[in-house]
Design an enzyme around this catalytic site. Structure first.
Site: not given
Ligand code: BJW
Ligand code: ZN
Length: 252
Positions: A71, A103, A120, A131, A153, A156, A194, A219, A237
């Protein structure tokens, strides 16, 4: 010629502080696959939600690194698109503008946006899994990755990892606080490209809406938040945003 509601034109033209949340959809037209669309080629059979976790990294760090290396390369080869540039333009016309992104691809920064709040993390950076030490010189890392030795690292000895936020991990606190404050205090909020599925980022538009702040969704599809939005601009977009900016500030 794209049509926009008069009320939205008025609100944007007279806004004092606009806050914008972006997701993977804004980079789609640059050629970066969105997070939830089918992965292509080598990665077809993997579920991204199962790779972007600490558990996946502990279980198979080499596999996770290979996914991120692939990626990283892909992102390094693409350019910002008209949607990224339209936000730079929009900001230049407004007294205050807060850009919050989920992003990890730096495309807002590369388009010229300043002070981007990255919720993120960033795929170009690396940190230690144990660490947290951040690594700035990536050269050595890329070399190691293609041998069988995983990068470690200097301090560590722990395994290095991309400096992004995985499921179950907390978001950078300062970034999240700034994002919440802007979402609650702006006078117009945009949620762009999103799926609004991932918390806590998906709660930012809800915060704005619950304060009575008008919210706009840009979207190609509907999302769980669409029904709560004040305005829905359905389309890519990279077409919608430049047209909107041109409609509000035609001669500049
Ligand atoms: C267009 C288009 C065009 C296409 N024009 N539009 C509460 C309720 C339920 C669950 C949870 C909650 N709180 C926490 C959670 C767990 C979890 C979560 O949310 N899970 C859900 C899936 C249910 N959240 C977490 O774990 C977060 N941490 C947290 O809450 O910590 C506190 C905690 C810890 C421990 C226990 C409890 C709480 C962390 C979330 C981290 C997300 N990380 C990622 C990966 C990043 C690295 C990587 O890329 O590898 O981030 S996941 C992934 O999703 C990435 C994105 O930033 C993120 C969002 O995705 P995004 O950007 O919306 O993309 P898509 O693909 O989903 O959508 C694309 C959109 O574009 C679509 O709508 C298309 O239609 C549109 N589109 N082309 C306009 N041309
Ligand atoms: Zn380290």
């Amino acid at each position: 010629m794209m049509e926009f509601p008069d009320e939205l034109i008025y609100l944007l033209a007279n806004a004092n502080h606009v806050a914008v949340l972006t997701g993977a959809g804004i980079s789609a037209e640059s050629g970066v696959p969105t997070f939830r669309e089918a992965q292509t080629g080598l990665w077809e059979r993997y579920n991204p939600e199962e790779l972007a976790t600490p558990r996946a990294f502990i279980g198979n760090p080499k596999l996770v690194w290979e996914w991120y290396a692939w990626r990283r390369e892909l992102i390094a080869e693409v350019e910002p698109n008209p949607a990224h540039y339209a936000l730079v333009d929009m900001a230049s016309h407004l007294p205050r503008f807060t850009l919050i992104t989920q992003n990890i691809d730096s495309l807002h920064h590369r388009a010229g946006s300043q002070d981007v709040i990255e919720l993120h993390g960033n795929i170009a950076r690396t940190k230690c899994f144990d660490c947290g030490m951040k690594l700035f010189d990536q050269q050595e890392l890329e070399l190691n990755l293609y041998s069988d030795q995983l990068p470690r690292c200097d301090y560590c000895g722990g395994l290095l990892r991309p400096d992004v936020v995985w499921f179950g991990e907390t978001l950078p606190m300062e970034a999240l606080n700034r994002a919440y404050n802007a979402s609650r205090s702006c006078d117009l909020f945009f949620s762009i490209g999103t799926s609004a599925l991932v918390q806590p980022a998906a709660s930012l538009p809800t915060q704005a809406i619950s304060q009575g702040i008008p919210a706009v969704e840009v979207n190609t599809q509907f999302t769980p938040l669409s029904a709560a939005m004040t305005f829905i601009l359905n389309g890519p977009a990279g077409e919608v945003l430049p047209a909107l900016v041109k409609r509000v500030w035609p001669d500049q």
